[in-house]
Design a protein around this motif. Sequence first.
Motif, PDB file in Angstrom:
ATOM      1  N   THR A  69       0.825  -1.198   0.000  1.00 54.54           N
ATOM      2  CA  THR A  69       0.000   0.000   0.000  1.00 54.54           C
ATOM      3  C   THR A  69       0.860   1.248   0.000  1.00 54.54           C
ATOM      4  OG1 THR A  69      -0.094  -0.002   2.409  1.00 54.54           O
ATOM      5  CG2 THR A  69      -1.866  -1.132   1.266  1.00 54.54           C
ATOM      6  N   ALA A  70       0.372   2.276  -0.631  1.00 56.58           N
ATOM      7  CA  ALA A  70       1.023   3.584  -0.598  1.00 56.58           C
ATOM      8  C   ALA A  70      -0.046   4.599  -0.237  1.00 56.58           C
ATOM      9  CB  ALA A  70       1.643   3.926  -1.946  1.00 56.58           C
ATOM     10  N   THR A  71       0.262   5.462   0.689  1.00 56.20           N
ATOM     11  CA  THR A  71      -0.712   6.464   1.105  1.00 56.20           C
ATOM     12  C   THR A  71      -0.042   7.818   1.222  1.00 56.20           C
ATOM     13  OG1 THR A  71      -0.305   5.999   3.439  1.00 56.20           O
ATOM     14  CG2 THR A  71      -2.108   4.810   2.401  1.00 56.20           C
ATOM     15  N   ALA A  72      -0.823   8.851   1.053  1.00 61.25           N
ATOM     16  CA  ALA A  72      -0.366  10.217   1.311  1.00 61.25           C
ATOM     17  C   ALA A  72      -1.183  10.736   2.469  1.00 61.25           C
ATOM     18  CB  ALA A  72      -0.556  11.098   0.079  1.00 61.25           C
ATOM     19  N   ARG A  73      -0.559  11.398   3.402  1.00 63.01           N
ATOM     20  CA  ARG A  73      -1.273  11.923   4.550  1.00 63.01           C
ATOM     21  C   ARG A  73      -0.740  13.304   4.884  1.00 63.01           C
ATOM     22  NH1 ARG A  73       2.900  11.403   7.485  1.00 63.01           N
ATOM     23  NH2 ARG A  73       4.122   9.537   7.659  1.00 63.01           N
ATOM     24  N   PRO A  74      -1.605  14.191   5.379  1.00 61.94           N
ATOM     25  CA  PRO A  74      -1.128  15.516   5.752  1.00 61.94           C
ATOM     26  C   PRO A  74      -0.223  15.435   6.980  1.00 61.94           C
ATOM     27  CG  PRO A  74      -3.470  15.284   6.229  1.00 61.94           C
ATOM     28  CD  PRO A  74      -3.018  14.013   5.578  1.00 61.94           C
ATOM     29  N   THR A  75       0.735  16.303   7.039  1.00 61.52           N
ATOM     30  CA  THR A  75       1.628  16.390   8.184  1.00 61.52           C
ATOM     31  C   THR A  75       1.454  17.764   8.820  1.00 61.52           C
ATOM     32  OG1 THR A  75       3.431  17.212   6.819  1.00 61.52           O
ATOM     33  CG2 THR A  75       3.321  14.821   7.117  1.00 61.52           C
ATOM     34  N   PRO A  76       1.995  17.966  10.017  1.00 58.43           N
ATOM     35  CA  PRO A  76       1.806  19.256  10.693  1.00 58.43           C
ATOM     36  C   PRO A  76       2.265  20.464   9.873  1.00 58.43           C
ATOM     37  CG  PRO A  76       2.674  17.655  12.228  1.00 58.43           C
ATOM     38  CD  PRO A  76       2.680  17.011  10.866  1.00 58.43           C
ATOM     39  N   THR A  77       3.213  20.274   8.953  1.00 58.22           N
ATOM     40  CA  THR A  77       3.673  21.401   8.151  1.00 58.22           C
ATOM     41  C   THR A  77       2.787  21.636   6.939  1.00 58.22           C
ATOM     42  OG1 THR A  77       5.159  20.002   6.863  1.00 58.22           O
ATOM     43  CG2 THR A  77       6.079  21.059   8.823  1.00 58.22           C
ATOM     44  N   GLY A  78       1.780  20.778   6.748  1.00 55.17           N
ATOM     45  CA  GLY A  78       0.889  20.936   5.621  1.00 55.17           C
ATOM     46  C   GLY A  78       1.343  20.208   4.376  1.00 55.17           C
ATOM     47  N   HIS A  79       2.492  19.580   4.410  1.00 55.09           N
ATOM     48  CA  HIS A  79       2.994  18.842   3.268  1.00 55.09           C
ATOM     49  C   HIS A  79       2.577  17.385   3.383  1.00 55.09           C
ATOM     50  CE1 HIS A  79       5.470  22.123   1.841  1.00 55.09           C
ATOM     51  NE2 HIS A  79       5.824  22.331   3.088  1.00 55.09           N
ATOM     52  N   PRO A  80       2.290  16.736   2.273  1.00 53.78           N
ATOM     53  CA  PRO A  80       1.919  15.324   2.348  1.00 53.78           C
ATOM     54  C   PRO A  80       3.124  14.467   2.702  1.00 53.78           C
ATOM     55  CG  PRO A  80       2.138  16.001   0.063  1.00 53.78           C
ATOM     56  CD  PRO A  80       2.295  17.240   0.908  1.00 53.78           C
ATOM     57  N   GLY A  81       2.843  13.333   3.277  1.00 56.11           N
ATOM     58  CA  GLY A  81       3.875  12.340   3.526  1.00 56.11           C
ATOM     59  C   GLY A  81       3.494  11.098   2.753  1.00 56.11           C
ATOM     60  N   TYR A  82       4.454  10.361   2.306  1.00 52.66           N
ATOM     61  CA  TYR A  82       4.206   9.145   1.540  1.00 52.66           C
ATOM     62  C   TYR A  82       4.719   7.956   2.335  1.00 52.66           C
ATOM     63  CZ  TYR A  82       3.215  12.227  -2.358  1.00 52.66           C
ATOM     64  OH  TYR A  82       2.673  13.192  -3.161  1.00 52.66           O
ATOM     65  N   THR A  83       3.879   6.924   2.449  1.00 49.21           N
ATOM     66  CA  THR A  83       4.241   5.743   3.219  1.00 49.21           C
ATOM     67  C   THR A  83       3.870   4.503   2.420  1.00 49.21           C
ATOM     68  OG1 THR A  83       3.810   6.875   5.294  1.00 49.21           O
ATOM     69  CG2 THR A  83       3.864   4.485   5.377  1.00 49.21           C
ATOM     70  N   GLN A  84       4.765   3.514   2.441  1.00 46.13           N
ATOM     71  CA  GLN A  84       4.490   2.259   1.768  1.00 46.13           C
ATOM     72  C   GLN A  84       5.030   1.121   2.619  1.00 46.13           C
ATOM     73  OE1 GLN A  84       5.872   2.290  -2.272  1.00 46.13           O
ATOM     74  NE2 GLN A  84       4.539   0.612  -2.852  1.00 46.13           N
ATOM     75  N   THR A  85       4.214   0.096   2.827  1.00 44.38           N
ATOM     76  CA  THR A  85       4.649  -1.103   3.537  1.00 44.38           C
ATOM     77  C   THR A  85       5.023  -2.138   2.500  1.00 44.38           C
ATOM     78  OG1 THR A  85       3.209  -0.598   5.403  1.00 44.38           O
ATOM     79  CG2 THR A  85       3.968  -2.880   5.198  1.00 44.38           C
ATOM     80  N   LEU A  86       6.225  -2.684   2.636  1.00 44.99           N
ATOM     81  CA  LEU A  86       6.785  -3.600   1.644  1.00 44.99           C
ATOM     82  C   LEU A  86       7.339  -4.843   2.318  1.00 44.99           C
ATOM     83  CD1 LEU A  86       8.848  -0.885  -0.259  1.00 44.99           C
ATOM     84  CD2 LEU A  86       6.735  -1.930  -1.057  1.00 44.99           C
ATOM     85  N   PRO A  87       7.459  -5.935   1.577  1.00 45.17           N
ATOM     86  CA  PRO A  87       8.157  -7.107   2.128  1.00 45.17           C
ATOM     87  C   PRO A  87       9.616  -6.746   2.399  1.00 45.17           C
ATOM     88  CG  PRO A  87       7.093  -7.629   0.019  1.00 45.17           C
ATOM     89  CD  PRO A  87       6.983  -6.152   0.217  1.00 45.17           C
ATOM     90  N   CYS A  88      10.196  -7.357   3.391  1.00 44.61           N
ATOM     91  CA  CYS A  88      11.605  -7.097   3.710  1.00 44.61           C
ATOM     92  C   CYS A  88      12.478  -7.979   2.827  1.00 44.61           C
ATOM     93  CB  CYS A  88      11.871  -7.342   5.197  1.00 44.61           C
ATOM     94  SG  CYS A  88      13.505  -6.790   5.707  1.00 44.61           S
ATOM     95  N   THR A  89      12.531  -7.611   1.538  1.00 42.26           N
ATOM     96  CA  THR A  89      13.337  -8.336   0.557  1.00 42.26           C
ATOM     97  C   THR A  89      14.083  -7.327  -0.303  1.00 42.26           C
ATOM     98  OG1 THR A  89      11.632  -8.356  -1.165  1.00 42.26           O
ATOM     99  CG2 THR A  89      11.613 -10.196   0.427  1.00 42.26           C
ATOM    100  N   ALA A  90      15.140  -7.780  -0.935  1.00 42.61           N
ATOM    101  CA  ALA A  90      15.940  -6.899  -1.792  1.00 42.61           C
ATOM    102  C   ALA A  90      15.103  -6.319  -2.933  1.00 42.61           C
ATOM    103  CB  ALA A  90      17.137  -7.655  -2.336  1.00 42.61           C
ATOM    104  N   ARG A  91      14.113  -7.047  -3.397  1.00 43.51           N
ATOM    105  CA  ARG A  91      13.274  -6.569  -4.506  1.00 43.51           C
ATOM    106  C   ARG A  91      12.476  -5.324  -4.120  1.00 43.51           C
ATOM    107  NH1 ARG A  91      10.006 -11.026  -7.381  1.00 43.51           N
ATOM    108  NH2 ARG A  91       9.983  -9.406  -8.954  1.00 43.51           N
ATOM    109  N   SER A  92      12.272  -5.097  -2.836  1.00 38.13           N
ATOM    110  CA  SER A  92      11.500  -3.938  -2.385  1.00 38.13           C
ATOM    111  C   SER A  92      12.246  -2.621  -2.578  1.00 38.13           C
ATOM    112  CB  SER A  92      11.109  -4.108  -0.918  1.00 38.13           C
ATOM    113  OG  SER A  92      10.179  -5.162  -0.796  1.00 38.13           O
TER     114      SER A  92
END
Length: 135
Positions: free
Chosen positions: A4-27
Amino acid sequence: MNVTATARPTPTGHPGYTQTLPCTARSAGQARSLVRTALGAWGPEHLADTGALVVTELVSNSVTHTRTYSIRVTVSRPSETFVRIAVADNSMTIPMLRTTTGDHEETGRGLAIIDALTWRWGTDFLPGGNGSGAT
């Protein structure tokens, strides 16, 4: 595993990007894509190659030194002048910068590369593990 990849507001008003990935070299490739997407959205595209190298080294560090199923990659912009790239895993071991590596060693330079390319880097102690990041 769902990625998954998500954008969320942060206190400074800029989006943050987060992605959960398998712990493998391909990630590492998906992590680089996330960094490039964030930097493209925010404008400091001149940092894309450096950011991609930094996140590759952070992912590699988690893959090599932890026994975790997944990692969380986060790209945030805490201020107008800084971008933070972080990789969180469930390791309780603190990453340590090696002061020397042999000329013929194939590993051990990742944190030195991050240290040379960033303003600062470090480890945040999180519930259930650590998050290594660079600004």
